[in-house]
Enzyme design. Structure first.
Site, short mmCIF file in Angstrom:
data_model
loop_
_atom_site.label_atom_id
_atom_site.label_comp_id
_atom_site.label_asym_id
_atom_site.label_seq_id
_atom_site.Cartn_x
_atom_site.Cartn_y
_atom_site.Cartn_z
N HIS A 181 -0.63 2.34 1.77
CA HIS A 181 -1.97 2.71 1.29
C HIS A 181 -2.64 3.38 2.49
CE1 HIS A 181 -6.05 1.57 -0.55
NE2 HIS A 181 -6.35 1.91 0.69
N HIS A 234 -0.65 6.59 -4.00
CA HIS A 234 -1.82 7.34 -4.50
C HIS A 234 -2.35 8.45 -3.59
CE1 HIS A 234 -3.58 4.23 -2.01
NE2 HIS A 234 -3.54 3.31 -2.94
N ASP A 307 -1.52 2.68 -10.41
CA ASP A 307 -2.53 1.91 -9.65
C ASP A 307 -3.45 1.17 -10.61
OD1 ASP A 307 -3.90 0.73 -7.60
OD2 ASP A 307 -4.85 2.56 -6.86
N HIS A 311 -10.42 -5.25 -13.28
CA HIS A 311 -11.49 -6.05 -12.68
C HIS A 311 -12.33 -6.63 -13.82
CE1 HIS A 311 -10.89 -4.94 -8.49
NE2 HIS A 311 -10.78 -3.68 -8.85
ZN LIG Z 1 -4.04 1.32 -2.75
#
Ligand SMILES: [Zn+2]
Length: 441
Positions: A181, A234, A307, A311
């Site tokens: 990341h 990503h 990804d 939430h």
């Molecule tokens: Zn990430």
């Protein structure tokens, strides 16, 4: 059903064919005449016009269990995956407790097996507790029943160059890959959105493209130096694409992913202050979107990964500044890819199969996934209606969380069925019932 015949499906969008599935494998494939007649099969299913793709494989899913079962569980997340056409997902390690030991990755792997809808491949944390201080038990996780091959501190960046180098060296022993990341932490302290024109207008602290690009540049050099496999999570900027293109040309063993939302959405949406558009890395500009699409088409970016980041409502339905970062994606990924890549003429369905199934399975070393639709291969595929238009409603999705950025949007591509080793896991928008009663919606 131990044997059934799918009539008229189009493997990789090509000519119509009948697919005979028997005992979990593709037993015959071809026109009705040579696929064997329908005698002796339990069912004949009309699949006319549906595109058959190898089951989708996600390299980047947050299933939230253990620890945040209010947002998602392995079972609810894998239902969403099956409905989205996926047959395997990689479950990210930023759970509570963190998946940094053989015990935790085996727990996640076992929950996936019990749910039985997709193959759940746990990702192991690179550092203990994602704290970036010392390496986790990478070897023990690789040797565990979960057979971990992908390691990531996702959510956080392995920002210490020495630790990153050690991790890259360590995973070579078991053919693993470090998925980074890429976010330089000091350059993104307090960052709320992409740093650019819109952040200037809104007065929100910016997340500059250089914070991603600097880490990717460092990591491709490190991976080249130690001769190890690096995967970049990503990718979100045009500059990152240039660095990865340069590294690949030099022979660095680097692969990269892009999310569906970075292929479709821009930072302009932040003007609404709707936290559903708050995500990390942030939505970028239209020219980044165009560079990412081109890079996915030309192979500089290897795969699409969701990804998927569920939430609960209380973490998203609040002020922008305190809202959590992330959006769901499993049930909308294929639709967004059709909208951004297929309907624009950038990819055909064979190209989609490569980027959402074959290559992610290869990067994750996932056996039995991403296989050709051919006689003798596992019957692990999905059937997609490219003409199916649907309106996204978060409340109607299977994920336990409703934070989809596509709420109310009309998107192409509906998943007519998902099949895992011959067993239909989802059909016509519903999760298929197993014999043991699990997996029902
Ligand atoms: Zn990430």
């Amino acid at each position: 059903m131990s044997a059934y015949l799918l009539r008229g499906a189009r493997p990789l969008g090509g000519e119509p064919a009948d697919i005979l599935v028997r005992d979990g494998v593709i037993a015959a494939l071809g026109t009705a005449a040579d696929a064997g007649d329908a005698e002796g099969v339990d069912a004949v299913i009309d699949a006319a016009g549906l595109v058959a793709l190898p089951g989708l494989v996600d390299l980047h899913t947050h299933l939230r269990e253990p620890g945040r079962e209010d947002a998602e569980t392995v079972e609810s997340g894998t239902r969403a995956a099956a409905l989205g056409g996926f047959t395997a997902v990689h479950a990210m390690a930023n759970t509570d407790p963190v998946a940094d030991t053989a015990g935790v990755v085996e727990q996640v792997w076992r929950l996936g097996r019990e749910a039985g809808l997709v193959d759940v491949r746990p990702v192991g944390a690179v550092t203990v507790g994602l704290r970036g201080e010392r390496l986790a038990e990478l070897g023990a996780m690789a040797d565990s029943a979960a057979g971990v091959r992908v390691f990531s501190d996702d959510g956080k960046c392995v920002s210490d160059a020495v630790l990153m180098r050690r991790a890259l060296e360590y995973v070579k022993a078991f053919d693993g890959v470090v998925a980074q990341h890429a976010q330089e932490p000091r350059l993104t302290e307090g960052a709320q959105m992409h740093e650019g024109e819109v952040s200037g207008v809104l007065g929100l602290p910016g997340w500059p493209a250089v914070a991603e690009e600097a880490i990717i540049a460092r990591d491709v050099l490190l991976a080249g130096h130690v001769g190890s496999r690096l995967h970049v999570c990503h990718v979100s900027t045009a500059g990152s694409v240039e660095i990865i293109r340069w590294a690949k040309a030099r022979g660095v063993d680097v692969t990269a992913e892009v999310t569906p939302h970075h292929l479709l959405l821009t930072d302009d949406l932040v003007r609404s202050y709707d936290p559903v558009f708050k995500v990390n890395p942030p939505l970028r500009t239209q020219s980044d979107v165009e560079a990412l699409r081109e890079a996915l088409a030309d192979g500089t970016i290897d795969v699409v990964a969701t990804d998927h980041a569920p939430h609960p409502v209380e973490d998203k339905d609040c002020e922008w500044g305190v809202a959590a970062m992330g959006m769901t994606g499993l049930e909308t990924a294929l639709s967004v890819v059709q909208e951004a890549m297929v309907d624009t003429g950038l990819l055909d369905w064979a190209g989609v199969a490569l980027r959402l199934s074959v290559t992610p399975a290869a990067i994750g070393r996932v056996a039995g996934q991403g296989r050709p639709i051919a006689v003798g291969e596992p019957a692990t595929f999905c059937l997609v209606d490219p003409d199916g238009i649907w309106t996204v409603r978060g409340a109607g999705l299977a994920s336990r969380s409703t934070n989809t950025p596509y709420e109310g949007m009309r998107l192409p591509a509906t998943v007519a069925a998902t099949v895992l080793r011959g067993r239909i896991t989802a059909r016509d928008g519903r999760v298929a019932r197993h014999e043991d009663g699990r997996g029902t919606r």
